[in-house]
Design a protein around this motif. Structure first.
Motif, PDB file in Angstrom:
ATOM      1  N   THR A  42      14.546 -33.118 -20.764  1.00 26.09           N
ATOM      2  CA  THR A  42      15.173 -31.980 -21.435  1.00 26.09           C
ATOM      3  C   THR A  42      15.240 -32.228 -22.932  1.00 26.09           C
ATOM      4  O   THR A  42      15.318 -33.370 -23.371  1.00 26.09           O
ATOM      5  N   ASP A  43      15.176 -31.149 -23.699  1.00 26.45           N
ATOM      6  CA  ASP A  43      15.291 -31.229 -25.158  1.00 26.45           C
ATOM      7  C   ASP A  43      16.093 -30.049 -25.663  1.00 26.45           C
ATOM      8  O   ASP A  43      15.971 -28.942 -25.144  1.00 26.45           O
ATOM      9  N   LEU A  44      16.886 -30.311 -26.687  1.00 20.50           N
ATOM     10  CA  LEU A  44      17.679 -29.269 -27.337  1.00 20.50           C
ATOM     11  C   LEU A  44      17.101 -28.987 -28.712  1.00 20.50           C
ATOM     12  O   LEU A  44      16.776 -29.921 -29.442  1.00 20.50           O
ATOM     13  N   GLY A  61       8.906 -20.488 -29.683  1.00 22.92           N
ATOM     14  CA  GLY A  61       8.764 -20.475 -28.224  1.00 22.92           C
ATOM     15  C   GLY A  61       7.747 -21.501 -27.766  1.00 22.92           C
ATOM     16  O   GLY A  61       7.960 -22.234 -26.800  1.00 22.92           O
ATOM     17  N   HIS A  62       6.636 -21.562 -28.493  1.00 20.25           N
ATOM     18  CA  HIS A  62       5.605 -22.543 -28.169  1.00 20.25           C
ATOM     19  C   HIS A  62       6.173 -23.954 -28.282  1.00 20.25           C
ATOM     20  O   HIS A  62       6.049 -24.777 -27.371  1.00 20.25           O
ATOM     21  N   LYS A  63       6.824 -24.226 -29.420  1.00 14.52           N
ATOM     22  CA  LYS A  63       7.241 -25.605 -29.681  1.00 14.52           C
ATOM     23  C   LYS A  63       8.368 -26.056 -28.753  1.00 14.52           C
ATOM     24  O   LYS A  63       8.416 -27.224 -28.356  1.00 14.52           O
ATOM     25  N   ALA A  64       9.258 -25.119 -28.401  1.00 12.92           N
ATOM     26  CA  ALA A  64      10.371 -25.475 -27.517  1.00 12.92           C
ATOM     27  C   ALA A  64       9.844 -26.014 -26.187  1.00 12.92           C
ATOM     28  O   ALA A  64      10.402 -26.953 -25.615  1.00 12.92           O
ATOM     29  N   LEU A  65       8.757 -25.444 -25.705  1.00 17.18           N
ATOM     30  CA  LEU A  65       8.170 -25.944 -24.455  1.00 17.18           C
ATOM     31  C   LEU A  65       7.284 -27.167 -24.715  1.00 17.18           C
ATOM     32  O   LEU A  65       7.289 -28.121 -23.946  1.00 17.18           O
ATOM     33  N   ALA A  66       6.573 -27.147 -25.850  1.00 18.57           N
ATOM     34  CA  ALA A  66       5.634 -28.246 -26.149  1.00 18.57           C
ATOM     35  C   ALA A  66       6.338 -29.601 -26.168  1.00 18.57           C
ATOM     36  O   ALA A  66       5.820 -30.578 -25.619  1.00 18.57           O
ATOM     37  N   GLY A 102       5.198 -16.802 -27.119  1.00 20.48           N
ATOM     38  CA  GLY A 102       4.778 -18.156 -27.495  1.00 20.48           C
ATOM     39  C   GLY A 102       5.045 -19.150 -26.379  1.00 20.48           C
ATOM     40  O   GLY A 102       4.218 -20.018 -26.078  1.00 20.48           O
ATOM     41  N   PHE A 103       6.202 -19.011 -25.759  1.00 20.58           N
ATOM     42  CA  PHE A 103       6.593 -19.909 -24.666  1.00 20.58           C
ATOM     43  C   PHE A 103       5.620 -19.760 -23.495  1.00 20.58           C
ATOM     44  O   PHE A 103       5.115 -20.729 -22.939  1.00 20.58           O
ATOM     45  N   ARG A 104       5.337 -18.502 -23.178  1.00 21.79           N
ATOM     46  CA  ARG A 104       4.529 -18.247 -21.997  1.00 21.79           C
ATOM     47  C   ARG A 104       3.071 -18.667 -22.175  1.00 21.79           C
ATOM     48  O   ARG A 104       2.433 -19.144 -21.225  1.00 21.79           O
ATOM     49  N   ALA A 105       2.553 -18.482 -23.383  1.00 19.08           N
ATOM     50  CA  ALA A 105       1.150 -18.851 -23.604  1.00 19.08           C
ATOM     51  C   ALA A 105       0.966 -20.344 -23.317  1.00 19.08           C
ATOM     52  O   ALA A 105      -0.006 -20.747 -22.666  1.00 19.08           O
ATOM     53  N   VAL A 126      20.901 -19.956 -33.301  1.00 17.24           N
ATOM     54  CA  VAL A 126      20.176 -20.007 -32.028  1.00 17.24           C
ATOM     55  C   VAL A 126      20.146 -21.450 -31.521  1.00 17.24           C
ATOM     56  O   VAL A 126      19.891 -22.375 -32.293  1.00 17.24           O
ATOM     57  N   ILE A 127      20.421 -21.625 -30.250  1.00 16.81           N
ATOM     58  CA  ILE A 127      20.280 -22.941 -29.613  1.00 16.81           C
ATOM     59  C   ILE A 127      19.382 -22.763 -28.395  1.00 16.81           C
ATOM     60  O   ILE A 127      19.562 -21.828 -27.605  1.00 16.81           O
ATOM     61  N   ILE A 128      18.403 -23.642 -28.281  1.00 17.45           N
ATOM     62  CA  ILE A 128      17.424 -23.545 -27.198  1.00 17.45           C
ATOM     63  C   ILE A 128      17.414 -24.850 -26.432  1.00 17.45           C
ATOM     64  O   ILE A 128      17.268 -25.923 -27.025  1.00 17.45           O
ATOM     65  N   SER A 129      17.581 -24.759 -25.129  1.00 16.14           N
ATOM     66  CA  SER A 129      17.511 -25.954 -24.294  1.00 16.14           C
ATOM     67  C   SER A 129      16.436 -25.730 -23.246  1.00 16.14           C
ATOM     68  O   SER A 129      16.504 -24.767 -22.488  1.00 16.14           O
ATOM     69  N   VAL A 130      15.444 -26.584 -23.238  1.00 16.20           N
ATOM     70  CA  VAL A 130      14.396 -26.479 -22.218  1.00 16.20           C
ATOM     71  C   VAL A 130      14.425 -27.732 -21.363  1.00 16.20           C
ATOM     72  O   VAL A 130      14.544 -28.845 -21.881  1.00 16.20           O
ATOM     73  N   THR A 131      14.352 -27.542 -20.063  1.00 18.97           N
ATOM     74  CA  THR A 131      14.215 -28.660 -19.135  1.00 18.97           C
ATOM     75  C   THR A 131      12.907 -28.465 -18.389  1.00 18.97           C
ATOM     76  O   THR A 131      12.661 -27.382 -17.851  1.00 18.97           O
ATOM     77  N   ALA A 132      12.074 -29.479 -18.429  1.00 22.40           N
ATOM     78  CA  ALA A 132      10.789 -29.394 -17.732  1.00 22.40           C
ATOM     79  C   ALA A 132      10.769 -30.394 -16.595  1.00 22.40           C
ATOM     80  O   ALA A 132      11.338 -31.491 -16.695  1.00 22.40           O
TER      81      ALA A 132
END
Ligand code: ADP
Ligand code: MG
Length: 319
Positions: A42-44, A61-66, A102-105, A126-132
């Motif tokens: 996970t990254d914040l 969006g791209h970078k949050a997932l990358a 961006g996230f979806r691509a 804005v705060i974005i938390s992605v867990t992969a």
């Protein structure tokens, strides 16, 4: 948040792959193959700390997932899905549409479907938390502690691009602004070699993604593995758009520049052919740049300039 369900439905309710239960229930359900471990990372990302308020939302969006799938690749894990936590000061439809695009691509490109998340209102920024999540065969994960003396040291892709792009955007070297078009994608649209990382599981020993700079990130492998390393500076893959820049800028960008999202990994010398074949198969460039040895520390041979002790510092939030 007003319109929360509608916003999620519009921008994040992507069809789940066969065998999955995706957005819309209390939990998502993901298939995990037998004989595998679930890999979770996970990254914040916080506005004002990791990105500027006026950043292009599609890029964000791209970078949050990358940054997350990069960690899966560095563990040797194949992506199986991700969840997205979003805290937003306002529901800006155009902003969300671009972020989701961006996230979806990238999610489609690396086969990491969005299966759920949470959305709240933020009092500021804005705060974005992605867990992969991914899967890796039991016993094959590319752990930081798995490097051994005698291993080859490898790096994927090219180094230094994101660091110089950031300095140009900060107005630090206006005489080189003509390089920005070539370098900005390194900073904003890194494509981590995730499938190649997964393919290395069982073949390579230790791996890490280069997020804070090669020396600092390699330092994590060395510490965990109780080894040292020798790097041949001349073998490091330098971004072509850095050609002709001052040596001190090139050297610090290559050795200490962060935001790279390529892999640094170690493997036994008898794996050279396998690794070269896999790199070809996955369309990744893999360069052999040095070796792991007994002892401690990183020795960089043939560097452009003498290296001080501070050359080893990369990015540290509390440093
Ligand atoms: P709960 O009350 O169980 O937390 P929510 O109303 O928060 O459920 O979310 C409803 C559904 O929408 C869930 O399946 C959740 O995973 C999904 N969801 C919420 N926010 C997001 C988001 N930002 N991205 C993807 N899915 C989301
Ligand atoms: Mg919720």
């Amino acid at each position: 948040m007003a319109g929360e369900f509608e916003l999620i439905g519009r921008h994040f309710n992507w069809p789940a792959p066969q065998g999955y239960l995706g957005v819309g229930d209390d939990c998502a359900l993901l298939p995990v193959a037998t004989g595998h471990r679930l890999a979770v990372t996970t990254d914040l990302l916080v506005e004002g700390c990791h990105f500027f308020p006026d950043v292009d939302p599609e890029t964000l969006g791209h970078k949050a997932l990358a940054v997350n799938v990069s960690d899966l690749g560095a563990m040797g894990a194949r992506p199986i899905g991700c969840v997205l936590g979003l805290s937003l000061p306002r529901a800006d439809d155009a902003w969300l549409a671009a972020f989701a695009r961006g996230f979806r691509a990238l999610a489609d490109a690396v086969n990491c479907p969005l299966v759920g998340g949470d959305t709240t209102r933020s009092p500021s920024g804005v705060i974005i938390s992605v867990t992969a999540m991914g899967e890796v065969p039991v016993g094959s994960a590319l752990k930081r502690s798995a490097a051994r003396p005698g291993d080859d040291l490898w790096v994927t892709g090219v180094l230094g691009g994101a660091h110089v792009a950031l300095e140009l955007l900060q107005g630090r070297h206006p005489q080189y602004d003509d390089r920005l078009d070539a370098l900005q994608p390194c900073l904003e649209r890194p494509i981590p070699p995730v499938a190649f990382g997964a393919a290395l599981a069982g073949h390579a020993h230790a791996a890490i993604d280069i997020s804070d700079g090669l020396l600092q990130d390699l330092g994590h492998i060395l510490k965990a593995s109780a080894c040292g390393a020798d790097i041949d500076f001349g073998l490091l893959p330098v971004h072509p758009a850095l050609e002709g820049l001052p040596p001190e800028l090139v050297q610090s960008a290559v050795l200490n520049g962060g935001d790279v999202y390529q892999l640094c990994f170690t493997a036994a010398p008898d794996m050279r052919e396998t690794i070269t074949d896999l790199a070809g198969q996955y369309g990744v460039s893999a360069s052999r740049v040095g070796r792991i040895r007994a002892g401690t520390g990183i020795h960089v041979g043939n560097s452009l300039l003498p290296l001080g002790a501070d050359s080893y510092a990369g990015f540290d939030h509390f440093g």
